[in-house]
Design an enzyme around this catalytic site. Structure first.
Site, PDB file in Angstrom:
ATOM      1  N   ARG A 126      -7.550  -8.533  -7.176  1.00  0.00           N
ATOM      2  CA  ARG A 126      -8.212  -9.840  -7.080  1.00  0.00           C
ATOM      3  C   ARG A 126      -9.661  -9.668  -7.469  1.00  0.00           C
ATOM      4  NH1 ARG A 126      -8.301  -7.787  -1.521  1.00  0.00           N
ATOM      5  NH2 ARG A 126     -10.437  -7.135  -1.173  1.00  0.00           N
ATOM      6  N   LYS A 163       0.835  -1.205   0.000  1.00  0.00           N
ATOM      7  CA  LYS A 163       0.000   0.000   0.000  1.00  0.00           C
ATOM      8  C   LYS A 163       0.869   1.255   0.000  1.00  0.00           C
ATOM      9  CE  LYS A 163      -3.449  -2.876   0.620  1.00  0.00           C
ATOM     10  NZ  LYS A 163      -3.877  -3.575  -0.571  1.00  0.00           N
ATOM     11  N   HIS A 195     -14.399  -1.901   9.331  1.00  0.00           N
ATOM     12  CA  HIS A 195     -13.749  -1.585   8.050  1.00  0.00           C
ATOM     13  C   HIS A 195     -14.001  -2.664   7.014  1.00  0.00           C
ATOM     14  CE1 HIS A 195     -11.834   1.265  10.601  1.00  0.00           C
ATOM     15  NE2 HIS A 195     -11.279   0.313  11.286  1.00  0.00           N
ATOM     16  N   GLU A 204      -2.204   6.828   8.174  1.00  0.00           N
ATOM     17  CA  GLU A 204      -2.865   7.723   7.229  1.00  0.00           C
ATOM     18  C   GLU A 204      -3.795   8.603   8.042  1.00  0.00           C
ATOM     19  OE1 GLU A 204      -5.344   5.837   4.234  1.00  0.00           O
ATOM     20  OE2 GLU A 204      -3.562   5.284   3.100  1.00  0.00           O
TER      21      GLU A 204
END
Lengths: 501, 171
Positions: free
Chosen positions: A292, A116, A235, A200
Site C-alpha cells: 500500500r 505474513k 510498534h 517470531e
C-alpha cells in the site's frame, strides 16, 4: 488516466489522494461514515457519499457498500489509502469483478504479501534472509509454548494478516504467553477480520529500514531508496527519515537489490514497501511487504522528487514507469513527525475531542499533510493520526533543526497531541547523532513528562491574566452613548471558543 | 486599578496581579513583577513582550479553563484557586481502599477478565476497553478482591464511567 476515482479511506490520506486527483484532473469521490460528515476529506472532494454508521465494519470496511457506491457514482478506479481495506485481497478481487481498477497490487499478490506467514515461506525460498520464527499459524493447542521455548524468549506474537502494530505483542516469559496470544487474536480480528497469529524471535534494538518500490505492469521494478523508521511506540512509527544514517552506498545498493528481488518474488505491481530489520552488525532481515502507500511516503517524495501517489494512479491506469533505476537519486534529507491525538505522558492513550485552536507551521522546507481544521471534533472510532509534518534540508541536521522550529510553531489546542514529545525526541543527543533503533523510546523516554522551562509558567500566567483584564472592561464599561472611544485593550480579550472570530 | 486573578495548573496555585503601567501592564506573579505589553493579532494569538523579551502566545478560553501556548509548550490553567474539578478523573482511583476502575475514554468493553469475588494480584487485568482501535488493559492497582463489575462485554461506555470496583488490601 481515469476520469473519476473513489477513495475508500478518510483523514489525512484521503486528503492526500484528493490532491493527486486534482493535479491529474481526475474527479475525486469521497466516502464517509455517519461520524465523519464534518471530516476534512468530505469537504475537499468533488463528490461525497455516506456509506454507513461509525463502526469501521459497517462503513470503511464494508466492501459491498463501497463497490456499490463506486459503481453508482460512475468511478473507474478505487484508491484504498492505508489501513482499512488497503491490503485486503477480497476487496481487490471485488473491485476487479465489478470492473473497477484497484490502485494497488493484484488480489493474488495481496494474498501472498498480506499473509505474513506465506510471505516468510516465499522469501526463504527466494533466498532472502528472514527473522527466525514459525512458518505456520499458532494453534490453540499446547504446541505454542514449546515453539516459544525453541525460539527463546523474548518472542513476538504477530497477526498473520496484520500491520501497523495492531495485533502485536512482545512476550518476555511463558507466564504472559496465553494472555498475549488472546489479546493479539482479539485485536487482529477487530482490525483485520482474521485472528491468525504466529511467533517470531523478537530482535532487541534493531533498526527498522524499509525500501519504497514502484512496479509497473510491464515488468519494470525500481526502488526509491530507503526510509529509516526506527523511532516507534507500540510498534508504530512516529518519526521517519530518508536517507537512513545507518546505510552507506554499498549496503544501500545491496538492500535495494534485495527489495526488488522481494517485489519480483511476489509479482508486485504499483507502489509498495519492503521492510527490513537491520542489526548492529549491519545484517538485514526481511520483515514484511507493505502492499500500500505508506504513512511515511512523503519523506521519499521529498528526497527523490517523485510523487508516489500520482505515480500509483499512473501505474494503475496501465502506464509504464517513466524512469529507470539509474535516473533516480536522493537529494538532501527529509524527516517526518507523525502528529497523533494522544497523550504521550499517559502511555500514548488516544485523546478524542474538539480542536479549539489550530496554527500550522510554515517556512522553507516545511510540508504538512493534514486531515484536521480548527473546530474539528476528532472522533473516537478511528486511528488517532491528525497530520504529518515533514521537513527537508540539504543535510540531516538542517532538516532536524527545521523540524524543531516547525514543531514549536505548531499549536493544537483542545486535545492532547504528540507535539511536545516529538520535540524532545528530535532534540535527544542519540537522535541528533543518528543513533536510533526500535528500543529508542523505551530506552530514553520511559515515563516521559513534559518539562516546562524555568520562567515559562510565569509568562503564560501573565499572558492569560492580561488577556483576561483586557476582555473585562470592554464587556462591562462601554458607555451607553458610545462617546468613549474603545481603547485597543477593549478589543483584545481572550479568544472564547464558540464565540467566533 | 489593580486586578487580581487566581489560576491553577496541575498541583500549582498562582496569584497574578495586573495593573496598567504606561502603554502596557505591570504584572506580578507570586511576588515577581514584570512589565508586559500584549497586542492582539489574529483571533486567539497575541504578540507578547515581557521585560523586553518577545514571543507570540495563544490564549484560548474554554469555560473556566485557559489554554496558553507559547515557545512550543502548551499549558492548561484553571480559573480560581479552589479545588479544580476540570481535570479528567484518573482512570484508576483508590479511595478508602476501594479502587474504582473507570473507562479512560469513550469506547467498548471487549473483555471482562475477572469475576466478582476473584482475588487479583496487583497489575492483573480486570477489564479491557477498546477505543480508537487500540485495546486498553485496566488493571488492579494493588492485590485485592473484585467487589463489583458494573459493565458487560460488548457494552459501549463513556469516559470516566465506572466499570469495576476492587477492594485493595491495606499496607
Amino acid at each position: 488516466m481515469f476520469t473519476k476515482l473513489l477513495i475508500a479511506n478518510r483523514g489525512e490520506i484521503a486528503c492526500r489522494v484528493i490532491r493527486a486527483c486534482r493535479e491529474l484532473g481526475v474527479r475525486a469521490v469521497a466516502v464517509y461514515s455517519e461520524a465523519d460528515r464534518a471530516a476534512l476529506h468530505v469537504a475537499r472532494a468533488d463528490e461525497a457519499y455516506c456509506i454507513g454508521p461509525a463502526p469501521p465494519l459497517e462503513s470503511y470496511l464494508n466492501i459491498d457498500k463501497l463497490i456499490e457506491t463506486a459503481k453508482q457514482a460512475g468511478c473507474e478506479a478505487v484508491h484504498p489509502g492505508y489501513g482499512f481495506l488497503a491490503e485486503n485481497a477480497a476487496f481487490a478481487d471485488a473491485c476487479a469483478e465489478a470492473d473497477l481498477v484497484f490502485v494497488g497490487p493484484s488480489g493474488d499478490t495481496l494474498r501472498l504479501a498480506g499473509d505474513k506467514l506465506g510471505a516468510r515461506r516465499t522469501m526463504a525460498a527466494a533466498g532472502i534472509s528472514i527473522i527466525p520464527g514459525m512458518s505456520a499459524a499458532a494453534g490453540d493447542a499446547e504446541d505454542v509454548p514449546a515453539e516459544a521455548e525453541k525460539l527463546g524468549y523474548p518472542v513476538i506474537v504477530k497477526a498473520a494478516g496484520g500491520g501497523g502494530g495492531k495485533g502485536m505483542r512482545i512476550v518476555r516469559d511463558e507466564g504472559e504467553l496465553a494472555e498475549c496470544l488472546e489479546a493479539a487474536r482479539r485485536e487482529a480480528l477487530g482490525a483485520f477480520g482474521d485472528d491468525t497469529v504466529y511467533l517470531e524471535k523478537y530482535l532487541e534494538r534493531p533498526r527498522h529500514v524499509e525500501f519504497q518500490i514502484l512496479a509497473d505492469g510491464h515488468g519494470n521494478v525500481v526502488h526509491l531508496f530507503e526510509r529509516e523508521c526506527s523511532i516507534q511506540r507500540r510498534h508504530q512509527k512516529i518519526v521517519e527519515e530518508s536517507p537512513s544514517p545507518a546505510l552507506d552506498a554499498k549496503l544501500r545498493k545491496k538492500m535495494g537489490e534485495a527489495a526488488i528481488a522481494v517485489a519480483r518474488a511476489v509479482g508486485y505491481t504499483n507502489a509498495g514497501t519492503i521492510e527490513f530489520l537491520l542489526d548492529e552488525d549491519k545484517n538485514f532481515y526481511f520483515l514484511e511487504v507493505n502492499a500500500r502507500v505508506q504513512v511515511e511516503h512523503p519523506v521519499t517524495e521529498i528526497v527523490t522528487g517523485v510523487d508516489i501517489v500520482k505515480t500509483q494512479l499512473a501505474l494503475a491506469a496501465g502506464e509504464k514507469l517513466p524512469f529507470a533505476q539509474k535516473d533516480l537519486s536522493q537529494r538532501g534529507h527529509a524527516v517526518e513527525c507523525r502528529i497523533y491525538a494522544e497523550d504521550p505522558a499517559a502511555d500514548f492513550l488516544p485523546s478524542a475531542g474538539k480542536i479549539l485552536f489550530l496554527r500550522e507551521p510554515r517556512g522553507p522546507g516545511v510540508r504538512l499533510d493534514g486531515g484536521i481544521y480548527a473546530g474539528y471534533d476528532v472522533p473516537v472510532h478511528y486511528d488517532p493520526i491528525l497530520a504529518k509534518l515533514i521537513t527537508w534540508g540539504s543535510s540531516r541536521e538542517e532538516a532536524r533543526r527545521r523540524m524543531a522550529e516547525a514543531l514549536r510553531e505548531y499549536v493544537i489546542i483542545g486535545i492532547g497531541t504528540t507535539i511536545p514529545f516529538l520535540l524532545d525526541v528530535i532534540g535527544h543527543p542519540a537522535y541528533v547523532a543518528g543513533e536510533t533503533n526500535t528500543g529508542f523510546i523505551a530506552d530514553y523516554f520511559d515515563g516521559w513528562r513534559e518539562e516546562v522551562p524555568e520562567g515559562l509558567m510565569e509568562k503564560a500566567l501573565a499572558a492569560a491574566a492580561v488577556a483576561e483584564m483586557a476582555a473585562g472592561p470592554a464587556k462591562v464599561h462601554v458607555d451607553a452613548d458610545g462617546a468613549a472611544a474603545p481603547t485597543p485593550w477593549q478589543t483584545v480579550g481572550p479568544w472564547e471558543v464558540g464565540r467566533g472570530a | 486599578m489593580a486586578m487580581e486573578y487566581e489560576f491553577q495548573s496541575g498541583d500549582g496555585k498562582y496569584a497574578v496581579t495586573v495593573e496598567k503601567s504606561g502603554n502596557g501592564f505591570r504584572v506580578t506573579v507570586d511576588g515577581r513583577a514584570m512589565e508586559v505589553d500584549l497586542v492582539a493579532a489574529e483571533p486567539g494569538c497575541y504578540s507578547f513582550v515581557a521585560d523586553g523579551e518577545a514571543t507570540d502566545v495563544v490564549v484560548v478560553r474554554d469555560g473556566s479553563r485557559r489554554y496558553v501556548a507559547l515557545e512550543g509548550y502548551s499549558l492548561t490553567l484553571e480559573e480560581g484557586g479552589g479545588e479544580g474539578q476540570g481535570a479528567a478523573a484518573a482512570a484508576e482511583d483508590v479511595v478508602a481502599g476501594i479502587q474504582t476502575i473507570r473507562a479512560p475514554m469513550p469506547g467498548k468493553v471487549v473483555k471482562i477478565a475477572a469475576a466478582e469475588g476473584d482475588v487479583v494480584e496487583k497489575g492483573r487485568t480486570v477489564v479491557v476497553v477498546e477505543a480508537m482501535k487500540m485495546e486498553h488493559r485496566l488493571v488492579a492497582a494493588g492485590t485485592g478482591t473484585v467487589k463489583k463489575i458494573t459493565c458487560q462485554e460488548g457494552q459501549n461506555v463513556d469516559a470516566d464511567q465506572p466499570l469495576a470496583e476492587v477492594e485493595v488490601e491495606g499496607g
